[in-house]
Design an enzyme around this catalytic site. Sequence first.
Site, short mmCIF file in Angstrom:
data_model
loop_
_atom_site.label_atom_id
_atom_site.label_comp_id
_atom_site.label_asym_id
_atom_site.label_seq_id
_atom_site.Cartn_x
_atom_site.Cartn_y
_atom_site.Cartn_z
N GLY A 11 0.82 -1.21 0.00
CA GLY A 11 0.00 0.00 0.00
C GLY A 11 0.85 1.26 0.00
N ILE A 13 1.54 3.84 2.33
CA ILE A 13 2.51 4.05 3.41
C ILE A 13 3.38 2.81 3.58
CG2 ILE A 13 2.83 4.73 5.82
CD1 ILE A 13 -0.06 5.82 5.75
N ASP A 32 0.03 -8.86 1.92
CA ASP A 32 -0.94 -7.91 1.35
C ASP A 32 -1.99 -8.73 0.61
OD1 ASP A 32 -2.19 -5.75 -0.30
OD2 ASP A 32 -0.52 -4.57 0.49
N LEU A 34 -3.93 -7.36 -1.71
CA LEU A 34 -4.08 -6.69 -3.00
C LEU A 34 -5.49 -6.12 -3.21
CD1 LEU A 34 -2.06 -9.10 -5.34
CD2 LEU A 34 -1.26 -7.06 -4.12
N ASN A 36 -6.43 -3.18 -2.14
CA ASN A 36 -6.30 -1.74 -2.42
C ASN A 36 -4.86 -1.42 -2.83
OD1 ASN A 36 -7.46 0.84 -2.65
ND2 ASN A 36 -6.61 1.45 -0.68
N LYS A 85 -9.30 2.33 5.14
CA LYS A 85 -8.82 3.61 5.69
C LYS A 85 -9.61 4.86 5.29
CE LYS A 85 -5.53 4.42 1.94
NZ LYS A 85 -4.17 4.79 1.57
N SER A 125 -3.99 6.65 14.07
CA SER A 125 -4.46 7.84 13.36
C SER A 125 -4.82 8.95 14.33
CB SER A 125 -5.70 7.47 12.54
OG SER A 125 -6.38 8.61 12.08
N TYR A 150 -14.23 4.38 11.00
CA TYR A 150 -12.78 4.26 10.79
C TYR A 150 -12.03 4.72 12.03
CZ TYR A 150 -8.08 5.63 9.51
OH TYR A 150 -6.71 5.79 9.51
N LYS A 154 -9.55 2.59 15.02
CA LYS A 154 -8.21 2.94 15.50
C LYS A 154 -8.20 3.06 17.02
CE LYS A 154 -6.21 2.85 11.52
NZ LYS A 154 -5.32 1.71 11.21
N TYR A 177 -0.85 8.91 12.98
CA TYR A 177 -0.55 9.71 11.79
C TYR A 177 -1.51 10.87 11.67
CZ TYR A 177 0.98 5.05 10.14
OH TYR A 177 1.50 3.80 10.00
N PHE A 178 -0.98 11.92 11.05
CA PHE A 178 -1.85 12.97 10.58
C PHE A 178 -2.12 12.67 9.10
CE2 PHE A 178 -1.25 14.01 14.80
CZ PHE A 178 -2.20 14.94 15.17
#
Length: 335
Positions: A11, A13, A32, A34, A36, A85, A125, A150, A154, A177-178
């Site tokens: 992906g 990131i 993965d 696959l 996305n 996400k 997140s 979502y 998290k 993360y931002f």
Amino acid sequence: MKRILVTGGLGFIGSHTVVELQNSGFEVVIIDDLSNSKIEVLDQITSISGTKPDFYQIDLRVKKDVQHFFENNTVDGIIHFAASKAVGESVNEPLKYYENNITTLVYILQEMKNRKIDNFIFSSSCTVYGQADQLPITESAPTKPAESPYGNTKQIGEEIIKESCGSYNLNAIALRYFNPIGAHESIKIGELPLGVPQNLIPFVTQTAAGIRKELSVFGDDYDTVDGTAVRDYIHVVDLAKAHIAALSRLIEKRNKTNFEFFNVGTGTGSSVLEVIQSFEKATGKPLNYKIVGRRAGDITAAYADTTIANKELNWKTEKTLDEALLSAWKWQEKQ
């Protein structure tokens, strides 16, 4: 050489983090499904780093497949990206998000417990903070009731990890993360959403490329500098390097507790209109956009106080918003 499992490693990131892991001397194995991402990313990673990571196409929702992987592979740590996400999609399809983001996490943690694997980095997140009372957001800010399924996955994910660390002697770091954007300097990997983009920057670049007729700016009546929502946009390579810093902290046993969490952003908030202006300045490409109504699940503003991450992880961002947007545009042009 430490062998690290990266879930969701093809992906956006994940692929950049795999490259940084390899650059830092780690051996990498990727899982993965696959759903996305594309298998071609594996070759692109290999062409950047010169080393092909081991790869397994596994749906982590299938418990027996997860067990089979760990029966046949030894790893020294795990970086867990694999998850759905998109905030907006999660509002419409909450059950998909709870299955994909929570069930898979539990299966992996079970295998870590059973096989005494330490060192777990969780892709969290800033959505765990909801609409924070104060900006910039520090790690001491309370987590608020999530604005979207979502965001809730998290929050729940962090709770599951924290309780597991307390009971099973795991060591974990959650990176909150931002907003990751941009592409690798080689322009061989970048953000490649399948279907209609759910995030701002791919929509910006696809609009500039003529793939989308216009960019929708969701709301201009927020309490911000220009009425549009404010976010903290971090270059994906800077973000990837934060994972290396966090993993090294665990491997070298420099963590202060067995569950830690850090904000990963630039420390600067940018409104949607400011991003548009920055993109036009960096690329010379005009953007066709229009203001539309607010989008469900969106908050007014979120940007990080990164003081703790800077100090404890010995990490800080290096790339500017203009640089990140220019790299995103070069990636789009290459497509």
